[in-house]
Design an enzyme around this catalytic site. Structure first.
Site, PDB file in Angstrom:
ATOM      1  N   HIS A 209      17.341 -32.049   1.947  1.00 41.96           N
ATOM      2  CA  HIS A 209      18.803 -31.961   1.908  1.00 41.96           C
ATOM      3  C   HIS A 209      19.386 -33.101   1.068  1.00 41.96           C
ATOM      4  O   HIS A 209      20.313 -32.895   0.275  1.00 41.96           O
ATOM      5  CB  HIS A 209      19.387 -32.040   3.319  1.00 41.96           C
ATOM      6  CG  HIS A 209      18.969 -30.935   4.236  1.00 41.96           C
ATOM      7  ND1 HIS A 209      18.176 -31.146   5.337  1.00 41.96           N
ATOM      8  CD2 HIS A 209      19.233 -29.604   4.212  1.00 41.96           C
ATOM      9  CE1 HIS A 209      17.979 -30.006   5.964  1.00 41.96           C
ATOM     10  NE2 HIS A 209      18.606 -29.048   5.303  1.00 41.96           N
TER      11      HIS A 209
ATOM     12  N   ARG B  77      12.465 -27.616  10.811  1.00 40.46           N
ATOM     13  CA  ARG B  77      11.608 -27.075  11.869  1.00 40.46           C
ATOM     14  C   ARG B  77      10.284 -27.824  11.983  1.00 40.46           C
ATOM     15  O   ARG B  77       9.545 -27.612  12.958  1.00 40.46           O
ATOM     16  CB  ARG B  77      11.345 -25.586  11.622  1.00 40.46           C
ATOM     17  CG  ARG B  77      12.616 -24.743  11.611  1.00 40.46           C
ATOM     18  CD  ARG B  77      12.295 -23.297  11.286  1.00 40.46           C
ATOM     19  NE  ARG B  77      13.508 -22.510  11.072  1.00 40.46           N
ATOM     20  CZ  ARG B  77      14.216 -21.930  12.033  1.00 40.46           C
ATOM     21  NH1 ARG B  77      13.818 -22.052  13.281  1.00 40.46           N
ATOM     22  NH2 ARG B  77      15.308 -21.250  11.759  1.00 40.46           N
TER      23      ARG B  77
END
Length: 332
Positions: free
Chosen positions: A37, A188
């Site tokens: 990100h 995740r």
């Protein structure tokens, strides 16, 4: 850095910023930020005058309520990571703010994207993704939006939506960011045990082996067979698909296909579902043709040649830490 929780707050902040900034980039996330990100944010910072990051765990794109419930939510930690990067606005709305009437009556239909690969294994996922992306584009009104190439089919679907619905925004895909061992970064990954993480490395290893087959001129069928064999050696990896996708349509490419291709994989490692992909090419890459000598002997009639048009530079320049899994033919 300003944090907005409502559309009204966002509009007010964006209006103020718009008076001094010419271009705006948005990076859409669901939070639990990692280096992947942050690489998108850095690229946005270089490409635009103003950067907006959205943090919203979108319930419409989860077909498993348990998955939605356990998805990590770490807003304070996320903001602490974003502020040093020069982010101007963080938009972190609640579900009630985004969908004040509950389930939206109108959604974007992802069409054929629902019928292949991620669309098959996650029913309704792309309808939810495209609906929230379109809404966030309307709220943030950016000139460009940056997404990670790790979600390859999602990027293809978003580009198609913006093209088909004439949404005036440039969609930029940034390279996949990987840990040193080759595992693609994902929010995740925190759910993986130590043993599961070791098993998960088979995904990038399989992609690397398949890519090398293609680099060496091998056919798609062989590349996929080699990659699937790597995955089959790891009992802890439950493969959903290992396939070659058309990078423009996300459709499976036929045998004998020549051209650019995305080799993609989805698998469950323990209770965690992971995806990854690598860009490759089937067949030789095109090279510029040498100009053939003229056959006519008469002199040309035009004496002045028009100058070539300048090519605009790319908008996103920040490289990812790693762009492709390492290729180790025959290695473990």
């Amino acid at each position: 850095m300003h944090v907005a929780h409502t559309a009204a707050e966002l509009a007010e902040l964006a209006a103020l910023a718009g008076k001094k900034h010419k271009t705006r980039a948005v990076v859409m996330t669901m939070g639990a930020l990692h280096e992947g990100h942050l690489a998108l944010v850095r690229a946005a910072r270089q490409a635009a005058d103003e950067v907006v990051v959205t943090i919203f765990v979108n319930p419409l794109q989860f077909n498993d309520p348990a998955d939605l419930e356990r998805y990590p939510r770490t807003l304070d930690a996320d903001c602490a990571l974003l502020e040093p990067l020069g982010v101007d606005i963080v938009f972190a709305p609640s579900v009630d703010e985004m969908y004040p009437s509950g389930e939206p009556l109108v959604r974007v239909n992802a069409g054929g994207f629902n019928e292949v690969f991620e669309g098959v294994f996650r029913p309704g996922h792309f309808d939810g993704v495209l609906t929230v992306v379109l809404k966030l584009l309307n709220l943030t009104r950016p000139d460009m939006a940056l997404f990670g190439q790790k979600d390859a089919q999602q990027v293809i679907a978003i580009k198609a939506m913006c093209r088909d619905l004439s949404v005036p925004v440039e969609i930029i895909a940034n390279p996949t960011v990987r840990d040193a061992d080759g595992l693609a970064l994902s929010s995740r990954n925190v759910f993986l045990s130590a043993d599961e993480r070791t098993d998960a490395l088979a995904l990038s290893r399989a992609l690397g082996e398949a890519e090398q087959v293609l680099d060496e001129g091998g056919p798609i069928t062989l590349a996929l067979a080699v990659g699937r064999a790597v995955l089959a050696e790891v009992p802890g990896v439950d493969v959903e698909y290992f396939a070659a996708l058309d990078p423009d349509t996300a459709q499976s490419v036929p045998d004998g296909y020549r051209g650019d291709v995305t080799v993609a994989v989805a698998a469950r490692v323990g209770a965690t579902r992971l995806i990854d992909n690598v860009a490759a090419r089937v067949g030789p890459r095109e090279v510029a043709r040498a100009t053939a000598p003229a056959t006519a002997t008469a002199p040309a009639t035009a004496t002045a040649t028009a100058p070539a048009t300048a090519t605009a530079p790319a908008t996103a320049t920040a490289p990812a830490t790693a762009t492709a899994p390492k290729k180790k033919r025959g290695g473990a």
